[in-house]
Design a protein around this motif. Structure first.
Motif, short mmCIF file in Angstrom:
data_model
loop_
_atom_site.label_atom_id
_atom_site.label_comp_id
_atom_site.label_asym_id
_atom_site.label_seq_id
_atom_site.Cartn_x
_atom_site.Cartn_y
_atom_site.Cartn_z
N PHE A 1 2.05 -10.47 -2.03
CA PHE A 1 2.43 -10.67 -3.71
C PHE A 1 3.85 -11.26 -3.79
CE2 PHE A 1 3.96 -8.30 -7.30
CZ PHE A 1 3.82 -9.54 -8.45
N LEU B 1 6.50 -0.65 5.66
CA LEU B 1 5.46 0.02 4.19
C LEU B 1 3.92 -0.18 4.66
CD1 LEU B 1 7.55 -0.98 1.23
CD2 LEU B 1 7.56 1.30 2.33
N PHE B 2 3.89 -1.45 5.49
CA PHE B 2 2.43 -1.61 6.06
C PHE B 2 1.90 -1.04 7.52
CE2 PHE B 2 2.97 -5.29 2.97
CZ PHE B 2 1.90 -5.16 2.55
N GLN C 1 -5.15 1.61 -2.40
CA GLN C 1 -4.29 1.30 -1.18
C GLN C 1 -5.11 0.30 -0.22
OE1 GLN C 1 -1.25 2.35 -1.55
NE2 GLN C 1 -1.81 3.62 -3.21
N PHE D 1 5.44 -0.78 -15.53
CA PHE D 1 6.62 -1.53 -15.11
C PHE D 1 6.57 -2.86 -15.74
CE2 PHE D 1 5.53 1.21 -11.20
CZ PHE D 1 6.20 2.20 -11.63
N ARG E 1 2.46 5.64 -6.03
CA ARG E 1 3.69 5.76 -6.58
C ARG E 1 4.50 7.00 -6.38
NH1 ARG E 1 2.64 3.33 -12.69
NH2 ARG E 1 1.86 1.51 -12.19
N LYS F 1 -4.87 -3.02 -1.45
CA LYS F 1 -3.49 -3.46 -1.40
C LYS F 1 -3.12 -3.88 0.09
CE LYS F 1 -1.24 -0.17 -4.06
NZ LYS F 1 0.00 0.37 -4.70
N ALA F 2 -3.38 -3.45 0.80
CA ALA F 2 -3.05 -3.65 2.27
C ALA F 2 -3.47 -5.14 2.79
CB ALA F 2 -3.93 -2.48 3.29
N PRO G 1 0.81 -1.12 -0.10
CA PRO G 1 -0.04 0.04 0.11
C PRO G 1 0.97 1.12 0.13
CG PRO G 1 -0.09 -1.09 2.18
CD PRO G 1 0.65 -2.12 1.31
N MET H 1 -1.65 -6.43 -9.70
CA MET H 1 -1.06 -5.70 -8.57
C MET H 1 -0.92 -4.29 -9.01
SD MET H 1 -1.09 -8.06 -6.64
CE MET H 1 -0.34 -7.04 -5.46
N GLY H 2 -1.38 -3.58 -10.05
CA GLY H 2 -1.23 -2.43 -10.27
C GLY H 2 0.13 -1.91 -11.03
N LEU H 3 0.78 -2.87 -11.57
CA LEU H 3 2.10 -2.72 -12.20
C LEU H 3 2.17 -2.27 -13.47
CD1 LEU H 3 4.09 -5.69 -10.28
CD2 LEU H 3 4.25 -3.22 -9.73
#
Ligand SMILES: Nc1ncnc2c1ncn2[C@@H]1O[C@H](COP(=O)(O)OP(=O)(O)OP(=O)(O)O)[C@@H](O)[C@H]1O
Ligand SMILES: [Mg+2]
Lengths: 253, 321
Positions: free
Chosen positions: B89, B112-113, B81, A252, A92, B84-85, A89, B61-63
């Motif tokens: 992955f 990051l979490f 977000q 990416f 970008r 994703k939390a 989370p 995964m939004g990449l």
């Protein structure tokens, strides 16, 4: 929080990069070399020490900003380390900002180390230290912040090598923008429009250069300092926003 | 069983077209793909090399961004977000910050979490234990073997105790023991209520583990559903019959029923493609008073389906070419 974690990790990455230490050692050698040079040059040696010292700090700082900075994002994409960050989370732009803050921290500390080297040399040679020297150092850091933002912007869409070339080119042109304008004036016509456009769009990096003031012991007023600082910050913000927009849109792969 | 039908991953007519090379030649990596993963299941995402598995997962995964169609996680658009939390992955052949030790690495990802301090440290120790990497916790990742990296990669995917775990080729690079460990781990994740989606081209693993699978080829969905269902419907269950003392007339009656008949002196071996034909063959044996030696059903596998589908896709391609 997330931005700071990424910033700290970037900083740690920089600290484990041998390139950084090599550049730092070279910078300190350059600054120290004025000890030897001074004995060879009679008269005006104060000015020479300051000139070489500030010049080295600027030059090596820019090298660090470019060569460590370009790897910031493009290396993460090339090495695919970014996959696991972006899938967490983390937005970008937060990633970009973290990278930027991390490298700025690295540069700040490096500049501090180089400045300490310079101050040591100055005191060894009994060169009087004026307030304007510190003002010049602060402006050098502001210039680094702009250049780092340039490197970051390029590395969001091009490879490390291209980013290095572009950033270096922009650094050189950025110091020549007043000449661009003057040259344009002489040319007239379309050439004038183009060169003047470049003058206004490209960062005017020469504004951050207070070396002349230091060597000639001319003070800079706080108002001027703030104006230059504000210019640097505004330009940095503009670059980072642009970088975020580019970065947000890309794949990416 | 209402809970089971809740969709955790929803992929709806998803396409990805890459532009490659100087002229921007278009490559369709994922083509109008639709599928859904439901809460609590192990979902296998299967297909040969270059089928588009990784591309699909990267979109989830939004990449990378889809060219067309939509993908949702927990009912939210990908990249959200909050969604994703709740996801863990593992990318394909993972690369990580090689100047970090396993612990530093996991701590960074924990941050990051928003995980911190003693809770995080405890979690890291548990995870390193879980993937069998406790001995390497203070080793820099650059000194890791491929399999070790894969294990640490799995650990990082679980750092946030995710509800949904998406693993791209989790078994690749692992030795047979490691693969079994990962299989066990996936089962344990399911048992603790998590949803697991993993991609693989090792069909045996999928057959052992998955509740449901999707099979894609050249970016298109070619089969999806429960493993047993797919095998039953997608392939013919073959039965091998061995008979002694069957008269020549009997053999002639048997031949048209079987897919294949082999004679070995006194002995006849025949392979049948359906139960009805087996029944008719047994009648023939009774009439001719032959001796039934054995009747063995050949268990079909996902592999049979896979190969049949692969041939099918090739044929289609040849027609267009
Ligand atoms: N970055 C990219 N640029 C151009 N084409 C790509 C890119 N990534 C993948 N492709 C193409 O998309 C298709 C699907 O690739 P993908 O990596 O998704 O396959 P996969 O199913 O994960 O295969 P594997 O089992 O080998 O990992 C391939 O034809 C590949 O060539
Ligand atoms: Mg793949």
């Amino acid at each position: 929080m997330k931005v700071l974690s990424i910033a700290f990790n970037t900083f740690r990455e920089n600290l484990r990069d041998k390139l950084l230490y090599n550049l730092l050692i070279f910078a300190l050698l350059m600054i120290g070399s004025s000890l030897v040079l001074m004995r060879l040059t009679l008269g005006e040696f104060h000015r020479l020490i300051l000139d070489i010292g500030l010049g080295s700090i600027n030059f090596f700082g820019v090298l660090i900003a470019i060569f460590v900075g370009i790897g910031l994002v493009s290396k993460e994409i090339e090495k695919k380390t970014i996959y696991t960050i972006i899938s967490k989370p983390v937005a970008r732009f937060q990633f970009l900002l973290g990278k930027y803050v991390g490298l700025s921290l690295t540069l700040l500390i490096n500049t501090a180390v180089m400045a300490c080297g310079l101050l040591a040399v100055l005191s060894m040679q009994d060169v009087p230290i004026h307030a304007v020297l510190f003002k010049a150092l602060i402006m050098i850091v502001v210039e680094f912040m702009v250049i780092t933002a340039v490197a970051l912007l390029f590395s969001t869409f091009s490879s490390a090598t291209f980013s290095a070339i572009f950033t270096l080119a922009l650094y050189v042109i950025g110091h020549l923008t007043p000449d661009l304008k003057a040259f344009g004036e002489k040319m007239g016509g379309v050439g004038k429009t183009i060169l003047e456009g470049m003058y206004y769009i490209l960062p005017n990096l020469d504004r951050f250069n207070l070396k002349g003031h230091v060597t000639h012991q001319l003070d800079v007023s706080t108002g001027d300092l703030l104006a230059i600082g504000a210019y640097g910050m505004a330009y940095t913000t503009f670059l980072l926003t642009l970088a975020s927009i580019v970065f947000q849109r890309r794949d990416f792969r | 069983m209402n809970v089971d039908s809740e969709q955790i991953v929803t992929v709806d007519h998803l396409s990805k077209i890459f532009k490659v090379g100087f002229w921007g030649r278009r490559v369709t990596a994922v083509d109008e793909l639709s599928l859904d993963v439901r809460r609590g299941e192990i979902y296998g995402f299967l297909g040969p090399n270059g089928a588009g598995k990784t591309t699909t997962i990267k979109m989830l995964m939004g990449l990378i961004y889809p060219s067309r169609g939509t993908a949702r996680l927990f009912g939210r658009p990908v990249g959200d977000q909050a969604a994703k939390a709740k996801v863990g992955f593992l990318p394909e052949s993972p690369y990580f910050y090689d100047y970090l030790t396993s612990r530093e690495f996991l701590r960074f990802y924990g941050h990051l979490f928003g995980l911190l301090g003693a809770t995080l440290d405890k979690r890291i120790d548990e995870l390193l234990e879980l993937v069998g990497m406790t001995h390497a916790r203070d080793l820099q990742l650059r000194k890791f073997s491929k399999g070790m990296l894969q294990r640490v990669g799995i650990a990082q995917a679980l750092i946030n105790d995710p509800e949904l775990v998406i693993l791209d080729e989790p078994m690749s690079g692992l030795d047979p023991i490691g693969r079994k460990e990962v299989r066990d781990l996936i089962v344990r994740l399911k048992e603790s209520g998590k949803t697991v989606m993993f991609s693989s081209h090792i069909l045996h693993d999928a057959e052992l583990l998955c509740d449901r699978v999707a099979m894609i080829m050249k970016g298109k969905l070619v089969a999806c559903g429960q493993v047993s269902e797919l095998i039953d419907h997608g392939t013919t269950q073959e039965v091998e019959m061995v008979v002694d003392r069957l008269s020549p007339e009997g053999i002639e009656e048997l031949r048209p029923l079987a897919i294949k008949t082999l004679l070995h002196g006194e002995r006849v071996m025949a392979i049948f493609g359906s139960q009805r034909q087996v029944d008719e063959a047994l009648d023939v044996l009774r009439v001719h008073k032959a001796k039934l030696v054995s009747l063995i059903p050949h268990k079909a596998s996902l592999e049979d389906l896979f190969i049949r589908k692969a041939q099918g896709v090739q044929q289609v391609v040849e027609v267009h070419a």
